[in-house]
Design an enzyme around this catalytic site. Structure first.
Site, PDB file in Angstrom:
ATOM      1  N   THR A 241       0.851  -1.189   0.000  1.00 36.27           N
ATOM      2  CA  THR A 241       0.000   0.000   0.000  1.00 36.27           C
ATOM      3  C   THR A 241       0.884   1.235   0.000  1.00 36.27           C
ATOM      4  OG1 THR A 241      -1.762   1.194   1.186  1.00 36.27           O
ATOM      5  CG2 THR A 241      -0.196  -0.030   2.530  1.00 36.27           C
TER       6      THR A 241
ATOM      7  N   HIS B  37       2.510 -11.530  14.234  1.00 32.59           N
ATOM      8  CA  HIS B  37       3.562 -12.027  15.117  1.00 32.59           C
ATOM      9  C   HIS B  37       3.329 -13.473  15.534  1.00 32.59           C
ATOM     10  CE1 HIS B  37       7.115 -11.563  17.289  1.00 32.59           C
ATOM     11  NE2 HIS B  37       6.788 -10.652  18.187  1.00 32.59           N
TER      12      HIS B  37
END
Length: 421
Positions: A339, A392
Site C-alpha cells: 500500500t 507475530h
C-alpha cells in the site's frame, strides 16, 4: 413469464445489495441485457436477463439486501414500447382531464396523483439516475416533489429537493424521526446522516477483524531513493518508448518484495487452523483508493513478470478500480500486499493486515532530508520511510526486521534489481 434471479457470484459471496435498477417496469428487455446493478462486498456486478420480454414486476427495491438464487424481478411477454405508450397515453389523458376539471392554467406546475407518482407496489416512480442521486444523498424519494406531469421523479427534482431548507422535526418522515438521536434533538447544529455503503461496511468489519484475530506488529525502516530516482531519470524515455508505459516506483518495490519473500517465506504464508500454509507463488495485492473505499486488486505471478508487465498490470487494475469495473477474480487471493500512502502525502503510518495474509508493506512520501554519509559528510537525500506490519503469531520480530532490510537493500540497488529481476 421468466424470473430474474441473483446468480452465483463467488464462493465467498452469498448476498448483495441492489444498487440501481437499470430498467423500469414496462421496459423491453433483450436476452443478455443488463437489468440491475448489484453491490457486493468487493465489487459491483451487473445482472443480465437470461430471456427476453417486458419487465413486468420488480420484487426487490434499491437498497434491499438479496441472496444468491433469490427472485428479484419477473419478465413477461409483450412489447415494452407498446406498454409504455399505452401507459403514457392513459396517464396523459388522466392528467388532461384533471386540468380541465380544475381549470388550472397551462403554465401552473401540476401536482401528480398517487396513481401517477407511484407504481402498483407503492414505489415512487423515478428515473435510475434520480434514484442513484437520492440514494447517495440519503434522500427519501417519496418526499421529493416532481415537476413532471406524470409524476416521474427526475435528477433535477432530487437536486431541487436537496437545496431546500431542512424541515423541522414535525415535518420530517417518521422514519427519519425514529433515527434521530437525543443529541440531535437538543442541539440545533447541522448534521447529515449518510448510510454506509455495503462495501464500506465490509471494509470496516474486515479491518477490525484483522486487528482482533492477528497479533499485529509493525516495524519501520527508511530507503534512500537516490539511485532509483537517477535510474528512472536516465531510462524513463526509452522505457516509455519501448513499452508504452511509464517506469514508476511500484514495479521496483513489487520486485523487491518478491525477492524478500523468497528469502523469508513465512511472510508469504497464512494460518489455516493449526497449520501454516506456505505459498509457493507470488500474487501481490496493490492497494488502490476507489470511490467506495480501498480495494486490493492482485498482480498475479509478479515474479514471472518484467518491470513493464508489472507497470501495465498495476495501471490497468488501478483504472478498473476507479471506474468500478474490477471483477471478483481480480480481487481474490493474493499472498502479500503493498500500500502506498505516499501518493496522498503520508510520511509515516502503520498499515493494517489484509487478512488472511500475514504481511503488508507500507510505502510513504519521499522527502529530502540531511543524511550522514560518514563521520564527516552530510548530504541531502530523497528518503522514504517504509513500514512492515506482520502477524507475530508466525513471523518473529527478527524475521520481520530482516525482511524489511532486504526490501531496503534491493530498492537501493535498482540496477541489479532491474537487470536480474
Amino acid at each position: 413469464m421468466a424470473d430474474i434471479k441473483v446468480p452465483e457470484l463467488a464462493e465467498s459471496i452469498t448476498e448483495g445489495t441492489i444498487a440501481e435498477w437499470l430498467k423500469n417496469v414496462g421496459d423491453q428487455v433483450t436476452k443478455g441485457e443488463d437489468v440491475v446493478e448489484l453491490e457486493t462486498d468487493k465489487v459491483n456486478v451487473q445482472i443480465s436477463a437470461e430471456d427476453e420480454g417486458v419487465l413486468q414486476e420488480i420484487k426487490r427495491q434499491e437498497g434491499d439486501t438479496v441472496e444468491v438464487g433469490e427472485i428479484i424481478a419477473v419478465l413477461g411477454s409483450g412489447s415494452g414500447a407498446a406498454a409504455n405508450t399505452d401507459n403514457d397515453s392513459a396517464a396523459t389523458e388522466q392528467g388532461s382531464q384533471k386540468q380541465d376539471d380544475s381549470g388550472s392554467a397551462a403554465d401552473e406546475s401540476p401536482q401528480p396523483a398517487a396513481s401517477e407518482s407511484n407504481d402498483d407496489s407503492g414505489r415512487t416512480v423515478a428515473s435510475p439516475a434520480a434514484r442513484k442521486m437520492a440514494r447517495e444523498q440519503g434522500i427519501d424519494l417519496s418526499a421529493v416533489q416532481s415537476k413532471d406531469p406524470l409524476g416521474r421523479v427526475r435528477p433535477e427534482d432530487v437536486k431541487a429537493h436537496s437545496e431546500q431548507p431542512k424541515q423541522s422535526s414535525s415535518q420530517t418522515a417518521s422514519g427519519s424521526q425514529s433515527q434521530k438521536q437525543p443529541a440531535e434533538q437538543s442541539d440545533s447544529k447541522p448534521v447529515e446522516r449518510v448510510k454506509m455503503s455495503r462495501r464500506r461496511q465490509t471494509i470496516a468489519n474486515r479491518l477490525v477483524a484483522a486487528q482482533h484475530n492477528a497479533a499485529m506488529l509493525t516495524t519501520f525502516n527508511e530507503v534512500d531513493m537516490t539511485n532509483i530516482m537517477e535510474l528512472r531519470k536516465r531510462r524513463k524515455d526509452t522505457f516509455l518508448e519501448k513499452h508504452d508505459v511509464k517506469l514508476g516506483f511500484m514495479s521496483f518495490f513489487t520486485k523487491a518484495v518478491v525477492g524478500a519473500l523468497k528469502a523469508f517465506p513465512n511472510l508469504n504464508a497464512e494460518i489455516q487452523g493449526d497449520e501454516l500454509l506456505l505459498k509457493k507463488y507470488y500474487d501481490i495485492g496493490i492497494a488502490v483508493s476507489a470511490k467506495e473505499g480501498l480495494v486490493v486488486p492482485v498482480v498475479r505471478d509478479a515474479d514471472k513478470r518484467d518491470f513493464a508487465g508489472i507497470e501495465k498490470e498495476i495501471g490497468d487494475l488501478g483504472t478498473k478500480a476507479r471506474d468500478n469495473k474490477l471483477t471478483l477474480k481480480e480481487l481474490q487471493g493474493g499472498s502479500f500486499t503493498i500500500t502506498n500512502g505516499g501518493v496522498f502525502g503520508s510520511l509515516w503510518s502503520t498499515p493494517i493486515l489484509n487478512a488472511p495474509q500475514v504481511g503488508i508493506l507500507g510505502m510513504h512520501t519521499i522527502k529530502t532530508r540531511p543524511v550522514a554519509i560518514d563521520n564527516e559528510r552530510m548530504e541531502n537525500r530523497p528518503m522514504m520511510y517504509i513500514a512492515l506490519s506482520y502477524d507475530h503469531r508466525i513471523v518473529d520480530g527478527s524475521e520481520a526486521v530482516s525482511f524489511l532490510a532486504k526490501v531496503k537493500e534491493l530498492v537501493e540497488d535498482p540496477e541489479t534489481l532491474l537487470l536480474e529481476g
